[in-house]
Design a protein around this motif. Structure first.
Motif, PDB file in Angstrom:
ATOM      1  N   HIS A  94       0.817  -1.218   0.000  1.00  0.00           N
ATOM      2  CA  HIS A  94       0.000   0.000   0.000  1.00  0.00           C
ATOM      3  C   HIS A  94       0.851   1.269   0.000  1.00  0.00           C
ATOM      4  CE1 HIS A  94      -3.723  -2.049   0.096  1.00  0.00           C
ATOM      5  NE2 HIS A  94      -3.602  -2.514   1.316  1.00  0.00           N
ATOM      6  N   ASN A  95       1.989   1.241  -0.679  1.00  0.00           N
ATOM      7  CA  ASN A  95       2.827   2.427  -0.798  1.00  0.00           C
ATOM      8  C   ASN A  95       3.078   2.680  -2.283  1.00  0.00           C
ATOM      9  OD1 ASN A  95       4.940   4.318  -0.929  1.00  0.00           O
ATOM     10  ND2 ASN A  95       5.880   3.575   0.962  1.00  0.00           N
ATOM     11  N   ASN A  96       2.298   3.587  -2.846  1.00  0.00           N
ATOM     12  CA  ASN A  96       2.364   3.822  -4.288  1.00  0.00           C
ATOM     13  C   ASN A  96       3.695   4.419  -4.725  1.00  0.00           C
ATOM     14  OD1 ASN A  96      -0.227   2.841  -4.749  1.00  0.00           O
ATOM     15  ND2 ASN A  96      -1.180   4.830  -4.355  1.00  0.00           N
ATOM     16  N   ASP A  97       4.288   5.241  -3.870  1.00  0.00           N
ATOM     17  CA  ASP A  97       5.581   5.831  -4.225  1.00  0.00           C
ATOM     18  C   ASP A  97       6.654   4.755  -4.355  1.00  0.00           C
ATOM     19  OD1 ASP A  97       4.538   8.391  -4.274  1.00  0.00           O
ATOM     20  OD2 ASP A  97       5.035   8.807  -2.182  1.00  0.00           O
ATOM     21  N   ALA A  98       6.626   3.788  -3.443  1.00  0.00           N
ATOM     22  CA  ALA A  98       7.602   2.697  -3.502  1.00  0.00           C
ATOM     23  C   ALA A  98       7.391   1.867  -4.768  1.00  0.00           C
ATOM     24  CB  ALA A  98       7.485   1.816  -2.257  1.00  0.00           C
ATOM     25  N   LYS A  99       6.143   1.649  -5.131  1.00  0.00           N
ATOM     26  CA  LYS A  99       5.850   0.880  -6.346  1.00  0.00           C
ATOM     27  C   LYS A  99       6.409   1.585  -7.589  1.00  0.00           C
ATOM     28  CE  LYS A  99       1.569  -0.901  -4.312  1.00  0.00           C
ATOM     29  NZ  LYS A  99       0.102  -0.892  -4.357  1.00  0.00           N
ATOM     30  N   LYS A 100       6.207   2.888  -7.646  1.00  0.00           N
ATOM     31  CA  LYS A 100       6.730   3.655  -8.781  1.00  0.00           C
ATOM     32  C   LYS A 100       8.250   3.608  -8.812  1.00  0.00           C
ATOM     33  CE  LYS A 100       2.861   6.936  -8.939  1.00  0.00           C
ATOM     34  NZ  LYS A 100       2.454   8.355  -8.753  1.00  0.00           N
TER      35      LYS A 100
ATOM     36  N   GLY B 169       6.226 -12.855  -3.918  1.00  0.00           N
ATOM     37  CA  GLY B 169       5.529 -12.091  -2.881  1.00  0.00           C
ATOM     38  C   GLY B 169       5.711 -10.599  -3.069  1.00  0.00           C
ATOM     39  N   ALA B 170       6.932 -10.197  -3.413  1.00  0.00           N
ATOM     40  CA  ALA B 170       7.184  -8.781  -3.682  1.00  0.00           C
ATOM     41  C   ALA B 170       6.389  -8.305  -4.891  1.00  0.00           C
ATOM     42  CB  ALA B 170       8.681  -8.566  -3.915  1.00  0.00           C
ATOM     43  N   THR B 171       6.340  -9.121  -5.920  1.00  0.00           N
ATOM     44  CA  THR B 171       5.610  -8.753  -7.135  1.00  0.00           C
ATOM     45  C   THR B 171       4.122  -8.621  -6.876  1.00  0.00           C
ATOM     46  OG1 THR B 171       7.264  -9.914  -8.468  1.00  0.00           O
ATOM     47  CG2 THR B 171       5.160  -9.425  -9.529  1.00  0.00           C
ATOM     48  N   ARG B 172       3.611  -9.464  -6.023  1.00  0.00           N
ATOM     49  CA  ARG B 172       2.179  -9.417  -5.711  1.00  0.00           C
ATOM     50  C   ARG B 172       1.797  -8.073  -5.104  1.00  0.00           C
ATOM     51  NH1 ARG B 172      -1.052 -14.108  -2.276  1.00  0.00           N
ATOM     52  NH2 ARG B 172      -3.162 -13.372  -2.722  1.00  0.00           N
ATOM     53  N   ASN B 173       2.622  -7.572  -4.180  1.00  0.00           N
ATOM     54  CA  ASN B 173       2.368  -6.244  -3.618  1.00  0.00           C
ATOM     55  C   ASN B 173       2.660  -5.139  -4.626  1.00  0.00           C
ATOM     56  OD1 ASN B 173       1.613  -7.328  -1.188  1.00  0.00           O
ATOM     57  ND2 ASN B 173       3.433  -6.693  -0.058  1.00  0.00           N
TER      58      ASN B 173
ATOM     59  N   TYR C 281      -0.279  -4.477  -7.131  1.00  0.00           N
ATOM     60  CA  TYR C 281      -1.614  -4.209  -6.604  1.00  0.00           C
ATOM     61  C   TYR C 281      -1.968  -2.732  -6.786  1.00  0.00           C
ATOM     62  CZ  TYR C 281      -5.512  -3.708  -3.372  1.00  0.00           C
ATOM     63  OH  TYR C 281      -6.731  -3.432  -2.823  1.00  0.00           O
ATOM     64  N   GLU C 282      -3.086  -2.507  -7.478  1.00  0.00           N
ATOM     65  CA  GLU C 282      -3.582  -1.155  -7.761  1.00  0.00           C
ATOM     66  C   GLU C 282      -2.559  -0.289  -8.498  1.00  0.00           C
ATOM     67  OE1 GLU C 282      -5.038   0.502  -4.106  1.00  0.00           O
ATOM     68  OE2 GLU C 282      -6.997  -0.468  -4.348  1.00  0.00           O
ATOM     69  N   SER C 283      -1.718  -0.925  -9.300  1.00  0.00           N
ATOM     70  CA  SER C 283      -0.756  -0.186 -10.122  1.00  0.00           C
ATOM     71  C   SER C 283      -0.813  -0.713 -11.545  1.00  0.00           C
ATOM     72  CB  SER C 283       0.668  -0.330  -9.560  1.00  0.00           C
ATOM     73  OG  SER C 283       1.613   0.263 -10.441  1.00  0.00           O
TER      74      SER C 283
ATOM     75  N   VAL D 252       1.279  -3.729 -16.391  1.00  0.00           N
ATOM     76  CA  VAL D 252       1.677  -3.737 -17.802  1.00  0.00           C
ATOM     77  C   VAL D 252       3.155  -4.058 -17.928  1.00  0.00           C
ATOM     78  CG1 VAL D 252       1.932  -2.330 -19.873  1.00  0.00           C
ATOM     79  CG2 VAL D 252      -0.162  -2.161 -18.510  1.00  0.00           C
ATOM     80  N   ALA D 253       3.967  -3.441 -17.067  1.00  0.00           N
ATOM     81  CA  ALA D 253       5.412  -3.679 -17.117  1.00  0.00           C
ATOM     82  C   ALA D 253       5.738  -5.140 -16.863  1.00  0.00           C
ATOM     83  CB  ALA D 253       6.121  -2.794 -16.091  1.00  0.00           C
ATOM     84  N   LEU D 254       5.033  -5.755 -15.928  1.00  0.00           N
ATOM     85  CA  LEU D 254       5.271  -7.169 -15.607  1.00  0.00           C
ATOM     86  C   LEU D 254       4.985  -8.057 -16.807  1.00  0.00           C
ATOM     87  CD1 LEU D 254       5.843  -9.440 -13.553  1.00  0.00           C
ATOM     88  CD2 LEU D 254       3.411  -9.367 -12.933  1.00  0.00           C
ATOM     89  N   ILE D 255       3.877  -7.799 -17.500  1.00  0.00           N
ATOM     90  CA  ILE D 255       3.527  -8.601 -18.664  1.00  0.00           C
ATOM     91  C   ILE D 255       4.477  -8.327 -19.827  1.00  0.00           C
ATOM     92  CG2 ILE D 255       1.768  -8.858 -20.460  1.00  0.00           C
ATOM     93  CD1 ILE D 255      -0.340  -8.919 -18.379  1.00  0.00           C
ATOM     94  N   GLU D 256       4.857  -7.054 -20.013  1.00  0.00           N
ATOM     95  CA  GLU D 256       5.703  -6.697 -21.151  1.00  0.00           C
ATOM     96  C   GLU D 256       7.105  -7.298 -21.063  1.00  0.00           C
ATOM     97  OE1 GLU D 256       4.875  -5.225 -23.962  1.00  0.00           O
ATOM     98  OE2 GLU D 256       2.815  -5.189 -23.244  1.00  0.00           O
TER      99      GLU D 256
END
Length: 522
Positions: free
Chosen positions: A116-122, A150-154, A157-159, A164-168
């Motif tokens: 639940h940390n969007n900045d970290a995801k970006k 597990g890291a990828t699952r978080n 989420y909501e990103s 898209v990046a994961l699939i590409e």
């Protein structure tokens, strides 16, 4: 076609005929694959890393050399402390190290920070961390695989950008490769990721192409008990995996005709869903979420069934009498359409079923008379989960929609063989509008196909009238429910004096007039 506030396509109306229904789960309901479970995982990250690393008094040296990465010879306590002094660039750099303990530490940090940390995801995406995580999906170390997934699952989420990046970068084939590992913790992560990815429409077609066969073979068939092993009860981990998988399929089945066709043609998929529901019914497990997902998938795969099934199957279901007859009254075989023998042949629909096999397999289940009894049992035995009941009623609504011969046949199977009308009328007492929408839509279809309209009118007119607003303005019932009720009453009153009498007797006329004269633009 109506659309809810959650952008969910719910019902396709067919004026003056019947109605079919289509359920699409919302992202908040289905995309994450277990918020509570993920929160518990988040709280255990530090403990898990400590336990795994505590199995060693010091970190192994790579190739027997002390000149490898500086952390290789660092004490255990110092390495554990790095989890709290660590930053994102360093964690991502650890993913590219050869030391598996550093890979675990880096992935654990990313999993922790991206909850639940969007900045970290970006930040992970900007620092090119996603390809490095994907590379670790197929690591020789099962622990590395667990933490990377597990890291990828978080992370996704909501990103949408990260999904898209994961699939590409080829993440899906790597996930499918890792799915072959017989490890439940890993499989929970993988199926959770796939469920999450499946919540976005623009990813569904590709996801279906890349995952359906493996998911069906590796997860769906074994855990449904339709494979080599007859599973009676799933472990908690297996239940989570099945739930995630069917959640993914539920999302995919809501996409479009192309994806539905692919799912219908995936060998073993429908057999597994039906088999799982059948096993859960006598064991009183019908309320659980795996059954809910399975019934919802079948409901979606039955959407627009008679226009999407193979032409050869449709021709068989239409039967020789329909195919050979015409509006000019041409003979059916050796008999004229109005002869007694012709009518007798039409009345054999409920006893011979020559158009379908005795034991259905895969796609045949979707229109086979046996599926009607399965949905009937779900409706009767499911007392708590209204979503499951609504899906079963919606599936029946799809099967009986339209003016095709087989829609009429299955309506009569439900009414005459399975005696479903009392079951539906009992459920009609609910105040749940979503459930009412499917139930009234099913009754609308039944009202068109019923052989004895007078008898049906006697049973349904009063219960249907109770669902109409008193003055046309009250909003206790949704628009779809009101439209379905009016459609059912219209089907009956055009062929039954009993229906007309009962509408007047049970004070239906003021309600109908109120609806007609209401200034509400709905």
């Amino acid at each position: 076609m109506s659309v809810t506030s959650e952008n969910v396509f719910l019902t396709a109306l067919q004026p003056n005929l019947t109605v079919s229904t289509y359920a699409v789960p919302s992202e908040t309901e289905l995309s994450h694959g277990g918020t509570h479970a993920e929160e518990a995982r988040f709280k255990r990250v530090h403990q898990q890393v400590s336990m795994r690393l505590a199995e060693k008094s010091t970190l192994p040296r790579q190739n027997g050399s002390s000149s490898q990465h500086a952390a290789s010879g660092v004490s255990l306590c110092a390495l554990i402390a790095l989890l709290n002094s660590l930053d994102m660039p360093t964690a991502i750099s650890y993913l590219d190290e050869s030391d598996q303990n550093l890979q675990i530490l880096g992935a654990a940090y990313i999993q922790h920070e991206c909850y639940h940390n969007n900045d970290a995801k970006k930040q992970v995406n900007q620092l090119k961390g996603i390809p490095l995580l994907v590379k670790l999906f197929t690591s020789e170390s099962q622990e590395v695989q667990r933490y990377a997934t597990g890291a990828t699952r978080n992370l996704i989420y909501e990103s949408m950008e990260n999904k898209v990046a994961l699939i590409e970068v080829g993440g899906t084939p790597k996930l499918m490769e890792a799915l072959r590992e017989p490890d439940n913790e890993l499989r929970k992560n993988i199926t959770g990721i796939l469920w999450n990815l499946s919540s976005k429409d623009n990813l569904k077609e590709r996801l279906a192409r890349e995952t359906l066969a493996e998911l069906t073979e590796k997860i769906l068939i074994p855990l449904s008990g339709t494979g080599d092993q007859d599973i009676i009860e799933l472990s908690p981990s297996e239940s989570d995996i099945f739930f995630n998988t069917t959640g993914c399929l539920r999302n995919l089945s809501s996409m479009n005709e192309k994806t539905r066709q692919q799912m219908r043609e995936t060998r073993g998929l429908i057999d597994a869903l039906v088999g799982y529901i059948q096993k859960c019914l006598p064991e009183t497990n019908v309320e659980e979420k795996g059954v809910e997902n399975a019934v919802c998938v079948l409901r979606n795969l039955s959407y627009q069934l008679y226009t999407e099934i193979p032409p050869s199957a449709l021709l068989r279901l239409e039967g020789p009498s329909r195919a050979q007859s015409s509006s000019k009254g041409e003979a059916i075989g050796c008999f004229t359409p109005n002869s007694k023998k012709a009518k007798d042949r039409q009345n054999q629909d409920l006893t011979t079923f020559t158009e379908v096999s005795r034991q259905p397999t895969d796609i045949e289940w979707l229109w086979h008379p046996k599926i009607v009894e399965l949905y009937n049992q779900v409706l009767q035995r499911c007392k708590i989960n209204s979503t499951t009941r609504e899906a079963a009623a919606g599936a029946l609504q799809n099967l009986t929609a339209g003016d095709k011969r087989w829609a009429s046949v299955l309506s009569r199977v439900a009414l005459e063989q399975n005696r479903m009308l009392p079951v539906i009328l009992d459920l009609l007492r609910t105040d749940n509008n979503l459930e009412l929408r499917s139930l009234t839509g099913l009754l609308r279809n039944f009202s068109l196909h019923a052989k004895d309209k007078n008898d049906m009118a006697t049973n349904v007119v009063n219960p249907l009238l109770t669902k109409l607003p008193i003055d046309g303005r009250q909003k206790e019932s949704s628009n779809d429910v009101v439209v379905n009720v009016c459609g059912a009453l219209n089907n009956l009153v055009t062929s039954s004096m009993v229906a007309a009498r009962d509408i007047a007797f049970f004070d239906g006329l003021p309600k109908l007039v109120g609806i007609k004269t209401s200034h509400d633009s709905r």
